[in-house]
Design an enzyme around this catalytic site. Structure first.
Site, PDB file in Angstrom:
ATOM      1  N   GLY A  85      39.192 -40.801  84.607  1.00  0.00           N
ATOM      2  CA  GLY A  85      39.555 -39.394  84.468  1.00  0.00           C
ATOM      3  C   GLY A  85      40.914 -39.034  85.031  1.00  0.00           C
ATOM      4  O   GLY A  85      41.275 -37.849  85.039  1.00  0.00           O
ATOM      5  N   GLU A 143      37.493 -46.523  86.975  1.00  0.00           N
ATOM      6  CA  GLU A 143      37.571 -46.878  85.553  1.00  0.00           C
ATOM      7  C   GLU A 143      38.626 -46.053  84.823  1.00  0.00           C
ATOM      8  O   GLU A 143      38.295 -45.260  83.947  1.00  0.00           O
ATOM      9  CB  GLU A 143      36.219 -46.634  84.885  1.00  0.00           C
ATOM     10  CG  GLU A 143      35.081 -47.359  85.551  1.00  0.00           C
ATOM     11  CD  GLU A 143      33.719 -46.958  84.992  1.00  0.00           C
ATOM     12  OE1 GLU A 143      32.813 -47.789  85.029  1.00  0.00           O
ATOM     13  OE2 GLU A 143      33.564 -45.801  84.519  1.00  0.00           O
ATOM     14  N   PRO A 144      39.897 -46.206  85.156  1.00  0.00           N
ATOM     15  CA  PRO A 144      40.911 -45.436  84.431  1.00  0.00           C
ATOM     16  C   PRO A 144      41.106 -45.963  83.015  1.00  0.00           C
ATOM     17  O   PRO A 144      41.112 -47.176  82.798  1.00  0.00           O
ATOM     18  CB  PRO A 144      42.180 -45.661  85.270  1.00  0.00           C
ATOM     19  CG  PRO A 144      41.965 -46.988  85.924  1.00  0.00           C
ATOM     20  CD  PRO A 144      40.488 -47.117  86.150  1.00  0.00           C
ATOM     21  N   GLY A 145      41.230 -45.072  82.058  1.00  0.00           N
ATOM     22  CA  GLY A 145      41.547 -45.454  80.685  1.00  0.00           C
ATOM     23  C   GLY A 145      42.857 -44.806  80.283  1.00  0.00           C
ATOM     24  O   GLY A 145      43.894 -45.449  80.166  1.00  0.00           O
ATOM     25  N   ARG A 146      42.809 -43.476  80.149  1.00  0.00           N
ATOM     26  CA  ARG A 146      43.978 -42.691  79.743  1.00  0.00           C
ATOM     27  C   ARG A 146      45.210 -42.994  80.603  1.00  0.00           C
ATOM     28  O   ARG A 146      46.315 -43.128  80.081  1.00  0.00           O
ATOM     29  CB  ARG A 146      43.623 -41.210  79.866  1.00  0.00           C
ATOM     30  CG  ARG A 146      44.693 -40.250  79.396  1.00  0.00           C
ATOM     31  CD  ARG A 146      44.383 -38.822  79.851  1.00  0.00           C
ATOM     32  NE  ARG A 146      42.998 -38.462  79.626  1.00  0.00           N
ATOM     33  CZ  ARG A 146      42.528 -37.933  78.506  1.00  0.00           C
ATOM     34  NH1 ARG A 146      43.340 -37.691  77.516  1.00  0.00           N
ATOM     35  NH2 ARG A 146      41.244 -37.660  78.386  1.00  0.00           N
ATOM     36  N   ARG A 183      42.834 -35.119  68.828  1.00  0.00           N
ATOM     37  CA  ARG A 183      42.674 -34.379  70.087  1.00  0.00           C
ATOM     38  C   ARG A 183      43.137 -32.916  70.032  1.00  0.00           C
ATOM     39  O   ARG A 183      42.463 -32.055  70.596  1.00  0.00           O
ATOM     40  CB  ARG A 183      43.351 -35.127  71.245  1.00  0.00           C
ATOM     41  CG  ARG A 183      42.673 -36.478  71.538  1.00  0.00           C
ATOM     42  CD  ARG A 183      43.179 -37.129  72.812  1.00  0.00           C
ATOM     43  NE  ARG A 183      42.824 -36.365  73.996  1.00  0.00           N
ATOM     44  CZ  ARG A 183      43.650 -35.601  74.673  1.00  0.00           C
ATOM     45  NH1 ARG A 183      44.925 -35.493  74.320  1.00  0.00           N
ATOM     46  NH2 ARG A 183      43.234 -34.939  75.734  1.00  0.00           N
ATOM     47  N   CYS A 188      43.749 -31.689  54.542  1.00  0.00           N
ATOM     48  CA  CYS A 188      43.332 -30.441  53.905  1.00  0.00           C
ATOM     49  C   CYS A 188      42.601 -29.538  54.892  1.00  0.00           C
ATOM     50  O   CYS A 188      41.438 -29.197  54.683  1.00  0.00           O
ATOM     51  CB  CYS A 188      42.452 -30.746  52.706  1.00  0.00           C
ATOM     52  SG  CYS A 188      43.258 -31.834  51.543  1.00  0.00           S
ATOM     53  N   GLU A 189      43.262 -29.208  55.993  1.00  0.00           N
ATOM     54  CA  GLU A 189      42.699 -28.315  57.007  1.00  0.00           C
ATOM     55  C   GLU A 189      43.870 -27.570  57.628  1.00  0.00           C
ATOM     56  O   GLU A 189      44.855 -28.210  58.009  1.00  0.00           O
ATOM     57  CB  GLU A 189      42.061 -29.108  58.164  1.00  0.00           C
ATOM     58  CG  GLU A 189      40.977 -30.060  57.783  1.00  0.00           C
ATOM     59  CD  GLU A 189      39.596 -29.493  58.035  1.00  0.00           C
ATOM     60  OE1 GLU A 189      39.481 -28.474  58.739  1.00  0.00           O
ATOM     61  OE2 GLU A 189      38.643 -30.073  57.501  1.00  0.00           O
ATOM     62  N   TYR A 225      43.092 -42.508  73.221  1.00  0.00           N
ATOM     63  CA  TYR A 225      42.271 -41.638  72.361  1.00  0.00           C
ATOM     64  C   TYR A 225      43.002 -41.196  71.099  1.00  0.00           C
ATOM     65  O   TYR A 225      42.729 -40.141  70.552  1.00  0.00           O
ATOM     66  CB  TYR A 225      41.734 -40.434  73.163  1.00  0.00           C
ATOM     67  CG  TYR A 225      41.007 -40.879  74.414  1.00  0.00           C
ATOM     68  CD1 TYR A 225      39.788 -41.547  74.314  1.00  0.00           C
ATOM     69  CD2 TYR A 225      41.555 -40.693  75.685  1.00  0.00           C
ATOM     70  CE1 TYR A 225      39.126 -42.005  75.451  1.00  0.00           C
ATOM     71  CE2 TYR A 225      40.903 -41.146  76.825  1.00  0.00           C
ATOM     72  CZ  TYR A 225      39.691 -41.794  76.699  1.00  0.00           C
ATOM     73  OH  TYR A 225      39.047 -42.253  77.820  1.00  0.00           O
TER      74      TYR A 225
END
Ligand SMILES: *Cc1c(COP(=O)(O)O)cnc(C)c1O
Length: 478
Positions: A288, A330-333, A374, A405-406, A435
């Site tokens: 996190g 547990e760092p990811g980002r 995101r 198409c949004e 991500y």
């Protein structure tokens, strides 16, 4: 969005030209000719060689972040007499090469599915250095994890504890190493955290007992789901209880939530020890760690946060009269996010008058919500810059949008771009390493972009671009 007239945000005043450092990777620099280099490779060459859109990953930047987290936490916990393991959270982005890089830098790898587990194993990461997460692991995933001898399975429910123990019983072999994921009531992310006793979410097992609170309940009366699960693991000889796990959130910039979580988890560990005589060896406080997405934002500093967390863990352990456990994060980002950027080619550019005196330039790129969900999913903000040339044109309020198409297909909500931005320009969006590719989709049957690593002036493809032939190959025409 509200109906109010859009006003450029404060961060836009800081938006200058591309410079190394947040939110860009450290290997980003603008050359004398005005074009940006990443890891020594000209973005124009990257576009020519690999096409756009493409995710570009700065290998040295990623490796340095991995090494820095490992060193910072090892040093900080050495001060309080405890060992540390750093697990890279593979869900942020995992490929065989990236699993190998982080392992070479001394990290272990966290996985959350059979697919992530397969990639980590293909990279040669030993099973003992892999963790398996998930609130709904399949029998196949648990079997693969046991076959690989993973170092820990983080169990997330009472049902899973019994299923896993039964599986081990039916196979024979050594007891499975298990951590119990608990929810401390702390939810962090963005700039604040909230702490409540009760939980209304799918992950983990709550610390809240039926009677009283976790702080006041008598040891023998603690009937919280967390305590019940720990006792259930101890009751099964097929399982070996390593410790307690808690993950409080993502993109955390206010670290005080970690201290609150540490206190709850260490108190639970002490209660379990008083009740059963078993003092579990390990505590994991998850990932996190927040990063900078916009100019002027400041990422969590690994050295500072490691010292703060080590101090909270040591204080909390002392308060309940136990030793300091082996610790893991547990760092990811924070490892892969800032190391990545997305390179797009600009197509349609359209000024849209949104209010009296305010025009927003809609800059369409050749990707969008399929390669970065995101902004649409969380309202996440990003920064972009024209990178193929230097423009001295006045900057105008722009919005970078995709080709889906949004109308919510927004990549960068607001950014000041040179007023002469035009079709064919290369545009980079910063800090998309985490991500981005891992949450990519084939919406509108776009093909997912490649992941290209750059280092020392050379590029190589880690994950190739999907092709229309790949898409057609999945369609059986039955
Ligand atoms: C998502 C997740 C992480 C990584 O979170 P980051 O915000 O990327 O650091 C770590 N542990 C668990 C259990 C997670 O679910």
């Amino acid at each position: 969005m509200t109906g109010a007239a859009p006003q450029p945000s404060a961060h836009l005043h800081d938006a200058g030209t591309v410079v190394p450092g947040e939110p860009w990777s450290t290997g980003v620099a603008r050359g004398d000719d005005g074009a940006v280099r990443v890891g020594g490779v000209d973005v124009r060459d990257l576009a020519a060689q690999h096409g756009t859109p493409a995710y570009v990953l700065d290998e040295q930047d990623l490796r340095t972040r991995a090494r820095t987290y490992r060193r910072a936490f090892a040093e900080a916990f050495a001060q309080v007499g405890a060992d540390v393991d750093v697990y890279y959270a593979g869900k942020a982005f995992l490929s065989v090469a990236v699993a190998r890089w982080v392992h070479e830098e001394g990290l272990r790898v966290d996985t959350a599915s059979g697919g992530e587990l397969a990639v980590a194993l293909r990279a040669g990461v030993p099973g003992a250095d892999i963790g398996l997460h998930g609130n709904n692991k399949s029998d196949d995933e648990l079997t693969t994890a046991l076959d690989a001898g993973v170092g820990r399975i983080i169990v997330d429910s009472l049902v899973e504890i019994e299923r896993l123990a039964d599986l081990v019983a039916s196979r024979g072999g050594a007891p499975a190493p298990v951590m119990v994921r608990v929810t401390t009531g702390v939810h962090a992310g963005g700039h604040e955290y909230i702490s409540t006793a009760h939980e209304d979410q799918k992950f983990g097992l709550s610390l809240a007992p039926t009677r009283g609170t976790a702080d006041t309940v008598a040891d023998a009366d603690d009937d919280s789901p967390a305590m019940t699960a720990l006792l259930a693991v101890l009751a099964r000889p097929e399982l070996r209880l390593l410790g307690i796990h808690s993950h409080i959130g993502s993109q955390i910039l206010d670290p005080s939530g970690f201290a609150v979580a540490a206190k709850s988890v260490l108190a639970l560990r002490a209660r379990l020890a008083r009740r059963t005589g078993v003092l579990v060896a390990e505590v994991d406080l998850g990932g996190g760690y927040g990063i900078a997405y916009l100019p002027g934002e400041v990422a969590l500093d690994p050295d500072r946060i490691a010292k703060e967390i080590a101090a909270s863990v040591a204080d909390s352990a002392a308060e309940v009269g136990t030793d300091v456990p082996r610790f893991s994060i547990e760092p990811g980002r924070a490892i892969v996010g800032p190391a990545g950027l997305t390179l797009y080619t600009v197509g349609t550019v359209k000024p849209v008058r949104v209010d009296e005196g305010l025009t927003r330039l809609y800059v369409s790129v050749d990707g969008g919500m399929s390669d970065n969900i995101r902004p649409a999913l969380y309202g996440a903000r990003y920064h972009a810059e024209v990178v193929g040339r230097l423009s001295t044109a006045d900057r105008v309020l722009a919005r970078v949008v995709g080709k889906h198409c949004e109308s919510g297909d927004i990549v960068v909500h607001e950014v000041l771009l040179p007023g002469d931005v035009r079709a064919g320009d290369l545009l980079a969006v910063a800090a998309t390493g985490a991500y981005g590719r891992s949450m990519a989709s084939n919406y509108n049957l776009l093909t997912r972009p490649p992941v290209v690593a750059v280092a020392d002036g050379a590029s190589r493809v880690l994950v190739r671009r999907e092709t229309v032939a790949d898409l057609l190959a999945l369609d059986t025409d039955a």
